[in-house]
Design an enzyme around this catalytic site. Structure first.
Site, PDB file in Angstrom:
ATOM      1  N   ARG A 262       1.006  -0.846  -0.193  1.00 53.90           N
ATOM      2  CA  ARG A 262      -0.205  -0.029  -0.481  1.00 53.90           C
ATOM      3  C   ARG A 262       0.758   0.972  -0.048  1.00 53.90           C
ATOM      4  NH1 ARG A 262      -4.615  -1.811   4.020  1.00 53.90           N
ATOM      5  NH2 ARG A 262      -4.667  -3.227   3.430  1.00 53.90           N
ATOM      6  N   ARG A 277       2.169   1.016  10.075  1.00 51.29           N
ATOM      7  CA  ARG A 277       1.999   1.259   9.061  1.00 51.29           C
ATOM      8  C   ARG A 277       3.064   1.579   7.908  1.00 51.29           C
ATOM      9  NH1 ARG A 277      -2.719   4.188   7.623  1.00 51.29           N
ATOM     10  NH2 ARG A 277      -3.513   4.886   9.945  1.00 51.29           N
ATOM     11  N   GLU A 349      -5.803  -0.948  15.743  1.00 51.26           N
ATOM     12  CA  GLU A 349      -6.827  -2.191  14.811  1.00 51.26           C
ATOM     13  C   GLU A 349      -5.625  -2.755  14.593  1.00 51.26           C
ATOM     14  OE1 GLU A 349      -8.035  -2.574   9.951  1.00 51.26           O
ATOM     15  OE2 GLU A 349      -7.656  -0.445  11.006  1.00 51.26           O
ATOM     16  N   SER A 352      -9.660  -6.132  10.705  1.00 51.36           N
ATOM     17  CA  SER A 352     -11.583  -5.752   9.973  1.00 51.36           C
ATOM     18  C   SER A 352     -11.776  -6.723   9.270  1.00 51.36           C
ATOM     19  CB  SER A 352     -11.285  -4.167   9.358  1.00 51.36           C
ATOM     20  OG  SER A 352     -11.569  -3.304   8.948  1.00 51.36           O
ATOM     21  N   ARG A 391       1.350  -5.942  12.530  1.00 50.28           N
ATOM     22  CA  ARG A 391       0.518  -5.868  14.323  1.00 50.28           C
ATOM     23  C   ARG A 391       0.844  -7.105  14.708  1.00 50.28           C
ATOM     24  NH1 ARG A 391      -3.441  -1.070  12.061  1.00 50.28           N
ATOM     25  NH2 ARG A 391      -1.781  -0.347  10.831  1.00 50.28           N
TER      26      ARG A 391
END
Length: 426
Positions: A262, A277, A349, A352, A391
């Site tokens: 990403r 991130r 988070e 999701s 994560r």
């Protein structure tokens, strides 16, 4: 994609639903274009019919020895007018398609109101936030002090938002991935898949990353452009593209481990340090294909499967229902699972889980035959992280840290780590 029939027949209701997201749907512009399309469609069909009839008249007149020049001129005129109307119709259809592809999904009625993540609703918690009797270190300090996490080396190779992991830390991430895949396939009934990391644009259109979110993707220019996958959701969900399933084929559950890529175009200044991130990260993805009436139950099951991973790892977490303003573009309803990070003293988070209803299926033409004879119906698709490996690694490092900077290995991961119970400095 929202059903165009619904857009035509209930544009005001659609606009009201989308307004909950803060999205403005210009119903007047859409309806005006739709009326123009219908008018042009009728004119095009009439001209086509007239031209066909005139072509038959030419053949008849020629057989009878009549002068066909006037008829040829008339057919030429009809052809020119038809070409003009066809081009106008195509232009209007493209404008309508651009609008339809740019509309987010309709929200489920159970989604709470709200503008942003501060309005998300906590659904449940599991475990208690870890309280250490010493000052907690974050994963950056822990990894660097163990000589197993190198951000400067990664920056030298690739720039910011990349990481080099070494030794036992790299092995721990691999252990997490193997543990997650084994749990989902052996206990939750998923079929493991291995998928391409490069996809074409139509695959991303099908899962709704394109055309709206192209800036978030890494694109490879070639004779046929490719994109690096932002998540395994894209290739796995596209298993259903242009497919009609038998009623007995569903539900289907797939899992895949892939790297994810990403650009983080919209996150300048956010989580610039560490592994939260990244441009490249690892994830175990969960994807469901189900019949239309079963997707909300499937969402609860999918979320539970992701939760089970954290429970087995004994990592405290909470589940939140995203509010209207925070639900992603293609989702009808989403649960986020947030794991406790002692180094940040807050939940972050880690998964999701979303129900897309028929939003993706309509783009992909993914359908199922019903038990009753008739037209096949669209399936519903769901996906979620089961979970993000990077994560999860961060969460293990921070929740299992010792005062001396070593890291205990969760019991369920020890078989994957050669029976080791602690990670010490390299």
């Amino acid at each position: 994609m929202i059903d165009p029939k619904l857009l035509r027949q209930a544009a005001t209701d659609v606009a009201a639903n989308l307004a909950r997201r803060g999205f403005v749907f210009d119903t007047n512009a859409y309806i005006a274009l739709e009326e123009q399309r219908k008018s042009l469609q009728i004119e095009t069909e009439q001209l086509q019919s007239e031209r066909n009839a005139s072509a038959k008249s030419i053949g008849k007149a020629k057989a009878q020895g009549e002068d066909i020049e006037p008829l040829l001129a008339a057919v030429q005129d009809l052809g020119d007018r038809l070409e003009s109307k066809t081009a106008a119709l195509q232009s209007v259809q493209e404008q309508l398609s651009d609008i339809e592809l740019g509309l987010p999904n309709l929200l489920d009625d159970s989604v709470p109101d709200g503008k942003d993540e501060s309005d998300n609703a906590e659904v449940r918690t599991w475990g208690n936030p870890v309280e250490l009797d010493f000052d907690a270190r974050d994963h950056i300090e822990l990894g660097e002090s163990l000589n197993l996490l190198e951000f400067e080396t990664a920056a030298k190779i690739s720039g910011s938002r990349f990481t080099v992991m070494k030794g036992d830390l790299a092995r721990l991430q691999r252990a997490l991935i193997q543990f997650m895949l084994n749990t989902h396939t052996e206990e939750h009934g998923y079929e493991e898949t291995y998928v391409p990391y490069l996809v074409r644009a139509d695959a991303l259109i099908g899962t709704s990353q394109l055309p709206k979110f192209e800036e978030d993707l890494f694109k490879i220019e070639a004779d046929i452009p490719y994109y690096l996958i932002p998540t395994a959701e894209v290739p796995v969900t596209n298993f259903a593209r242009d497919t009609i399933f038998d009623a007995a084929d569903l539900p289907k559950r797939y899992t895949a481990h892939t790297p994810c890529f990403r650009s983080e175009a919209g996150s300048h200044g956010q989580d610039t340090r560490g592994m939260i991130r990244q441009h490249q990260f690892e994830k175990v993805e969960l994807v469901h294909f189900v019949a239309a009436g079963e997707s909300m139950d499937a969402l609860e099951a999918l979320t539970g499967h992701a939760e089970k991973i954290l429970q087995k790892l004994e990592l405290p977490y909470r589940v939140v229902a995203l509010c209207a303003g925070d639900v992603g573009f293609g989702a009808a309803k989403t649960y986020d699972i947030e794991v406790w990070l002692p180094g940040q003293q807050k939940y972050r988070e880690i998964s999701s889980c979303s129900n897309y209803n028929d939003f993706q299926a309509r783009r992909m033409k993914a359908r199922r035959r019903t038990e009753e004879p008739g037209k096949p119906e669209l399936i519903h698709t769901l996906n979620g992280s089961g979970v993000a490996a990077g994560r999860a690694l961060i969460a293990v490092m921070e929740n299992y840290q010792n005062e001396d900077g070593s890291i205990r290995i969760p019991e369920v991961l020890q078989p994957y780590m050669g029976g080791r119970s602690v990670i010490n400095a390299a």
